[in-house]
Enzyme design. Sequence first.
Site, mmCIF file in Angstrom:
data_model
loop_
_atom_site.group_PDB
_atom_site.id
_atom_site.type_symbol
_atom_site.label_atom_id
_atom_site.label_comp_id
_atom_site.label_asym_id
_atom_site.label_seq_id
_atom_site.Cartn_x
_atom_site.Cartn_y
_atom_site.Cartn_z
ATOM 1 N N HIS A 169 21.494 54.124 32.528
ATOM 2 C CA HIS A 169 21.340 52.847 33.208
ATOM 3 C C HIS A 169 22.296 51.787 32.650
ATOM 4 O O HIS A 169 22.708 50.862 33.364
ATOM 5 C CB HIS A 169 19.895 52.363 33.090
ATOM 6 C CG HIS A 169 19.459 51.442 34.176
ATOM 7 N ND1 HIS A 169 20.248 50.421 34.655
ATOM 8 C CD2 HIS A 169 18.300 51.377 34.882
ATOM 9 C CE1 HIS A 169 19.591 49.763 35.602
ATOM 10 N NE2 HIS A 169 18.414 50.330 35.766
ATOM 11 N N ASP A 409 25.672 59.984 53.295
ATOM 12 C CA ASP A 409 25.956 61.110 54.189
ATOM 13 C C ASP A 409 27.264 61.790 53.773
ATOM 14 O O ASP A 409 28.339 61.203 53.888
ATOM 15 C CB ASP A 409 26.045 60.606 55.626
ATOM 16 C CG ASP A 409 26.331 61.716 56.634
ATOM 17 O OD1 ASP A 409 26.379 62.903 56.226
ATOM 18 O OD2 ASP A 409 26.514 61.383 57.816
#
Length: 466
Positions: A169, A409
């Site tokens: 992170h 995608d």
Amino acid sequence: MAGPCTIKVLDHSNASPPPGSVPDTSLPLTFFDVPWLVCRPMQRLFFYEFPYSTLYFTQTILPSLRTSLSHALQTFYPFAAKLICPPSPHKPHILYTDGDCVSFTVAESSADFDRTVAYLARDVKELHPFVPQLQPSRVLNNTRVLPLLALQVTVFPNSGICIGATFCHVAADGRSFNHFMKAWASILRSGGNSAACLEKSVPFLERNVIREKDSRGLESILMTEWWSWASDWEEDKVPAHDILANKVRATFVMGRGDIDRLKRCVLIRCLKQNESEQLRASTFVVSCAFVWTSLIKAQELCGRGKHEDDEFHYFCFVADCRNRPEFAIPETYLGNCLSICFVRMKRRELLGENGVVAATKAIGKRVWEFEKGALREAEKWLTNWKEISETGHLVTISGSPKLRAYETDFGWGKPKKTEVVQIDVSGAIYLGDSRDEEGGIEIGLALNKDEMEAFHGFFEQGLKTT
């Protein structure tokens, strides 16, 4: 119960920017990065339908997948870099040198793809084989060196593909990571035309835009606090198998209609109490309030929440500071840019008849305070986290519907399912966009079996009565 599942590693290699394409670069940490030095790695999974054989994937898709990753890393090179943690008083920083790389694993799974992407409750460990492992840290000359990203692609023959990522992170928040994943996907879809894909979304890497705004010395304050922890800081201090025992995970969906009814219900109750002024009943606020109160009720029913009525419970969420007027940080900033926000409520308020309304008011008030000043109590981000988490009464939110994970995608259509796996250990609640309905949300939880059953009951009952 699921049958036995096997994972076969087909290949393990490293992915890096093209040789010589990125100069050696050192990136300092900002005060937005420092709190995440104590955070466990983030773990994301993206599942796609892919009705082709493993051989077809390895021969036809895998080469271009690797090439597009290399091009993406050329622009998002901090993910291929490493975190350097020297002893105090030297500051941690991110360092990229030519040849730095990302671990890239290709595997095949015998698991049932349809079950794997289902929303039903199942053992948390079922998803863990698809999560890549970061290479272990090294200690060189009293300096800890940590990799920042690992990737794994798992093929379900003739069914699907999973792209899994584990990242630190401290290198990036959710918006930055999703920016990277969508850029990688876009480059693959375009056939490798990285210049065209990134023309309008080149990551912004300049850290001084934040450091120059640090008039309160937050970086120094938070760094000092981190150094006080660093002497006994260890990765994965608590064995994962102890935390995961008897846990199941499930995904719940709130449609746009559910959320609209919940908003109306909260507003009507506030009007009856003449308290509708300045009510912040956004989708995020009312969803968090509904899930928080349902979880507290489930814990109470299962014997975990029986405490004094006036005992405080806490809720933590993060708010994006990009495009805030006091910073003028662009949306494409690569790094962390999150304000850590805490909400405090008494147990009896959460369990009361109007618990959702009370929680909506409390969370909404904290959102309003953030909008008035993004860095409220920023000096205490680490101390508050430590003190509040030790109470055992903290619920945290991971993710955000605004990240729109289902828009990632690679050319195989939108993901069939996305998962945030670190919640199995952290206990956080995942909040994300809905795959099937604009304006809907998905909620991921990992709980003990009895708590999950109780939560399911309160969740369904609450949606029916709003």
